[in-house]
Motif scaffolding. Sequence first.
Motif, PDB file in Angstrom:
ATOM      1  N   LEU A  10       0.787  -5.389   5.958  1.00  0.00           N
ATOM      2  CA  LEU A  10       1.818  -5.929   6.948  1.00  0.00           C
ATOM      3  C   LEU A  10       0.930  -6.510   8.151  1.00  0.00           C
ATOM      4  N   ALA A  20      -1.120  -9.699   7.123  1.00  0.00           N
ATOM      5  CA  ALA A  20      -0.281 -10.600   6.891  1.00  0.00           C
ATOM      6  C   ALA A  20      -0.081 -11.281   8.365  1.00  0.00           C
ATOM      7  N   GLN A  21       0.202 -10.512   9.497  1.00  0.00           N
ATOM      8  CA  GLN A  21       0.481 -11.026  10.697  1.00  0.00           C
ATOM      9  C   GLN A  21      -0.568 -11.793  11.210  1.00  0.00           C
ATOM     10  N   LYS A  78      -1.003 -15.267   9.620  1.00  0.00           N
ATOM     11  CA  LYS A  78       0.098 -16.085  10.413  1.00  0.00           C
ATOM     12  C   LYS A  78      -0.249 -16.397  11.687  1.00  0.00           C
ATOM     13  N   SER A 133       5.000  -4.136  -0.239  1.00  0.00           N
ATOM     14  CA  SER A 133       4.279  -4.824   1.060  1.00  0.00           C
ATOM     15  C   SER A 133       3.551  -5.825   0.698  1.00  0.00           C
ATOM     16  N   ASN A 147       5.889  -8.578  -0.731  1.00  0.00           N
ATOM     17  CA  ASN A 147       6.971  -9.136   0.539  1.00  0.00           C
ATOM     18  C   ASN A 147       6.081 -10.004   1.297  1.00  0.00           C
ATOM     19  N   HIS A 148       4.796  -9.470   1.861  1.00  0.00           N
ATOM     20  CA  HIS A 148       4.168  -9.893   2.996  1.00  0.00           C
ATOM     21  C   HIS A 148       2.858 -10.839   2.846  1.00  0.00           C
TER      22      HIS A 148
END
Length: 274
Positions: free
Chosen positions: A92, A95-96, A99, A128, A131-132
Amino acid sequence: MQTRNQPYISLTIAGSDSGGGAGIQADIKAMSATGSFACSVITALTAQNTQGVSAIHPVPQSFVEDQLESIFSDMKVDAVKIGMLSDADTILMIAQILKKYQPKAVILDPVMVATSGDVLLESQAISSLVNHLIPLADLITPNLYEAQVLLGRDLNAFPKSNAELESTANALLSLGSQGVLLKGGHMDTQDSTDVWVTENQIEYFSKTRVVTTNTHGTGCTLSSAITSYLAQGLSMSESIRKAKEYISQALVAAKNYQLGQGSGPVDHFFMLKA
């Protein structure tokens, strides 16, 4: 291919292989050999050699984040390759970060299944990933075992033909990435055939199968070469084609190596011997 005064930068986010054949070590070799400058973020330390992995030490999430911030805040990363990941929270966080900095290309090689067939990621981490990270990827590059895990299918019932390969790749595409390169190396065929699918394209990439036991790190090497070529401005199709040619030659060059007592590495720098 574009030209500029500064090198094209590829970043690998993956685990370290102490044996040097796969993981971060293979990624850096492949990226360097194919023309880009390689940076690295290490997600796990492994004690491994040509015979297998004897221990894994995950890098704390906060330090993985520190590594990512140190690179992205200082360098213009052209393309990112993601390999071995350890847990859902780290996935996660990565992924952040992606972004936040938005590199122009993200390649995800979902390292989830060992050669023995053992699943390396817990179910929460796999969720995860789906989804991410997969929705942020321009390309995912699973092998047949990893495809089955991602789709929740039987590991012993993977595709046996090109038609089934294509069908499975399209099922993977529904998970949200921009493209899927499904590797058919585990199929019992004379050629090693991979299929690339997007919403609008289907393309096959085939090379004569190299008969060798030295196949350790082939997935890492292929995905890293694709990343390197994308960093340099090539199209996805051309990057895959050139990477497929590169890994094929690296396999041929190392097919008779005797480096260790198990599955040896490919020759990442075969071109230096020409």
